[in-house]
Scaffold this motif. Structure first.
Motif, short mmCIF file in Angstrom:
data_model
loop_
_atom_site.label_atom_id
_atom_site.label_comp_id
_atom_site.label_asym_id
_atom_site.label_seq_id
_atom_site.Cartn_x
_atom_site.Cartn_y
_atom_site.Cartn_z
N VAL B 16 -6.95 99.87 -55.29
CA VAL B 16 -6.04 99.10 -54.43
C VAL B 16 -4.59 99.50 -54.70
O VAL B 16 -3.82 99.76 -53.76
N VAL B 18 -3.33 102.27 -55.96
CA VAL B 18 -2.99 103.61 -55.49
C VAL B 18 -2.88 103.61 -53.97
O VAL B 18 -1.95 104.21 -53.40
N GLY B 19 -3.79 102.92 -53.29
CA GLY B 19 -3.74 102.85 -51.83
C GLY B 19 -2.40 102.31 -51.34
O GLY B 19 -1.77 102.88 -50.45
N PHE B 20 -1.94 101.21 -51.96
CA PHE B 20 -0.68 100.62 -51.52
C PHE B 20 0.52 101.44 -51.97
O PHE B 20 1.54 101.50 -51.28
N ILE B 22 0.58 104.61 -51.98
CA ILE B 22 0.69 105.66 -50.96
C ILE B 22 1.27 105.08 -49.67
O ILE B 22 2.09 105.72 -49.01
N LEU B 23 0.91 103.83 -49.35
CA LEU B 23 1.51 103.18 -48.18
C LEU B 23 3.02 103.08 -48.34
O LEU B 23 3.77 103.26 -47.39
N PHE B 24 3.49 102.81 -49.58
CA PHE B 24 4.92 102.69 -49.84
C PHE B 24 5.57 104.04 -50.12
O PHE B 24 6.70 104.09 -50.57
N GLN B 25 4.84 105.14 -49.91
CA GLN B 25 5.35 106.51 -50.10
C GLN B 25 5.86 106.72 -51.52
O GLN B 25 6.92 107.32 -51.72
N ALA B 26 5.14 106.23 -52.53
CA ALA B 26 5.55 106.46 -53.91
C ALA B 26 5.38 107.94 -54.24
O ALA B 26 4.48 108.58 -53.74
N PRO B 27 6.27 108.48 -55.11
CA PRO B 27 6.13 109.90 -55.47
C PRO B 27 4.78 110.17 -56.14
O PRO B 27 4.25 109.29 -56.81
N LEU B 31 1.63 107.97 -59.20
CA LEU B 31 0.39 107.33 -58.76
C LEU B 31 -0.49 106.92 -59.94
O LEU B 31 -1.08 105.84 -59.94
N ILE B 83 8.60 100.56 -58.61
CA ILE B 83 7.53 101.33 -57.98
C ILE B 83 6.19 100.91 -58.60
O ILE B 83 5.22 100.63 -57.89
N ILE B 86 5.49 96.69 -58.18
CA ILE B 86 5.09 96.19 -56.86
C ILE B 86 3.69 96.71 -56.50
O ILE B 86 2.83 95.95 -56.07
N ILE B 90 -0.23 94.16 -56.21
CA ILE B 90 -0.92 93.94 -54.94
C ILE B 90 -2.37 93.45 -55.13
O ILE B 90 -2.80 92.55 -54.40
#
Lengths: 271, 155
Positions: B16, B18-20, B22-27, B31, B83, B86, B90
């Motif tokens: 969950v 990692v999915g979010f 990526i949604l928030f465009q984390a570098p 991850l 980063i 947050i 989730i």
């Protein structure tokens, strides 16, 4: 602590020429604008603007951060410049926060002058997304499906959520590309997620189709506005904190509206 | 058996997070940190709930763990700690409880006084519980940062 005895002792930096002073305020506020747009908390925005401005040669900066923009004054010797920069909300991008953080450290270490800073900021503004849109669709779907498992759903509900959330995320990206209003995007996405996830209930798949319904809208959860709002309020930035809280509550209400719409159309018991 | 449950829980919540992220465009480099923070926090909550702790307290303690992991990773990767915190919090959002509360609230519009009092009860318990969990969550991830990441004020 050393207390300065005369005003002349405070001014240790040589006063900047006019165009350089203009440049410094432009660059530091550009960095601040990017931070505020892409989901940094207010303390970080203020600190970064101050750090960049003083490292590029100003004596002092006074900064006011509002939800809609930034007002700042740079002081160098007897000269000063004041500028207002409007901020348009554009969403969350943690990669940009990371890049600006690195850039501000480079500037403080003296490894980047104003010309390099301008080039870097231009590059960061044009950076775009760091992930392919299909990777985002797939991973958000998988994330919501994993949430469905955490909430107690079975594997059939897992796949229903995967399907519904990926589809909703795709629709959300399409609407985002067309610059629709934020609230319309939220309500529509939540509605689409519910319609897709109701497959589980209509076809009577598995034992926990309701959990799939609840988990499929979680891709809209306003995590960044709510956490940032709490952080701002704790650090005394009430204006931005409260406006972010209202934003988070509005998004939550938008999700609820989409859910209620879908349920009343499908007549899923209750509504 | 308990170990297996907790590990499975950590695995799902890492996905969950990692999915979010990526949604928030984390570098990309962050991850792994998001996965560890999210997995750890939710697994701690699951562990404590199994031993009978209230969900609000357990959420607070799990969120504290996320806050500390976020500080650690923010120093290691030289990147903002938000980063990690947050993305990590989730998995703990009370999605099902909020969903149920809103359902009961809407159902109130066509209920009789007898069924309505039960619905009102369910809705208020759900909303209060959602609010408490959210507060525990944000406090938990903020406290480590506010206490241990104090910098000399520059402004």
């Amino acid at each position: 602590m050393h207390v300065p005895l005369s005003p002349h002792e405070v001014l240790q930096k040589p006063p900047l020429p006019h165009e350089e002073l203009t440049d410094v305020i432009k660059l530091s506020m550009w960095a601040g604008q990017l931070l505020l747009q892409y989901g940094a908390d207010t303390a970080r925005v203020e600190e970064t603007i101050h750090r960049i401005g003083t490292a590029l040669g100003c004596d002092w900066l006074d900064i006011i951060i509002l939800p809609e923009g930034i007002i700042a004054t740079t002081v160098s010797g007897v000269e000063f410049r004041t500028k207002v920069r409007r901020v348009v909300r554009m969403g969350v991008n943690f990669s940009i926060l990371d890049k600006i953080n690195q850039l501000s450290h480079l500037i403080v270490q003296g490894k980047a002058d104003r010309h390099l800073t301008r080039e870097e900021l231009r590059r960061i503004s044009d950076m775009g997304n760091s992930y392919n849109r299909w990777v985002v669709v797939g991973m958000v779907g998988l994330g919501c499906a994993a949430l469905c498992r955490l909430l107690g759903g079975d594997f059939i509900a897992f796949f229903v959520t995967l399907f519904a959330s990926s589809g909703a995320m795709f629709i959300r990206q399409e609407m985002h590309k067309r610059h629709l209003n934020m609230m319309i995007i939220v309500v529509t996405t939540s509605f689409v997620a519910q319609m897709l996830a109701s497959v589980g209930i209509l076809l009577k798949l598995g034992t926990t189709p309701r959990i799939a319904l609840a988990a499929s809208v979680l891709l809209l959860v306003p995590g960044v506005p709510l956490v940032n709002s709490a952080q701002d309020i704790f650090q005394g930035f009430f204006t931005t904190g409260i406006s972010r809280a209202i934003n988070g509550v509005l998004i939550t209400l938008g999700i609820a509206v989409g859910v209620v719409f879908a349920s009343s159309i499908l007549r899923l018991g209750g509504f | 058996m308990l170990l297996f449950t907790v590990l499975e829980d950590a695995l799902w919540s890492a996905i969950v997070s990692v999915g979010f992220a990526i949604l928030f465009q984390a570098p990309r480099k962050t991850l792994f940190g998001c996965a560890v923070a999210g997995g750890f926090g939710h697994a701690i909550r699951k562990f404590l709930i199994t031993f009978g702790m209230a969900i609000e307290t357990a959420t607070f303690l799990g969120a504290l763990a996320i806050g500390f992991w976020a500080l650690y990773f923010s120093r290691r990767y030289k990147t903002p700690s938000t980063i990690f915190s947050i993305s990590g919090c989730i998995p703990m959002i009370p999605g099902l409880i909020a969903y149920g509360a809103i359902q009961s609230l809407i159902n109130l519009t066509h209920s009789t006084p007898e069924t309505g009092s039960l619905l009102l009860y369910e809705a208020s318990v759900g909303l209060i519980r959602t609010g408490l969990i959210l507060m525990a969550l944000t406090l938990g991830i903020l406290i480590p940062r506010l206490v241990f990441q104090r910098e000399k004020p520059v402004v």
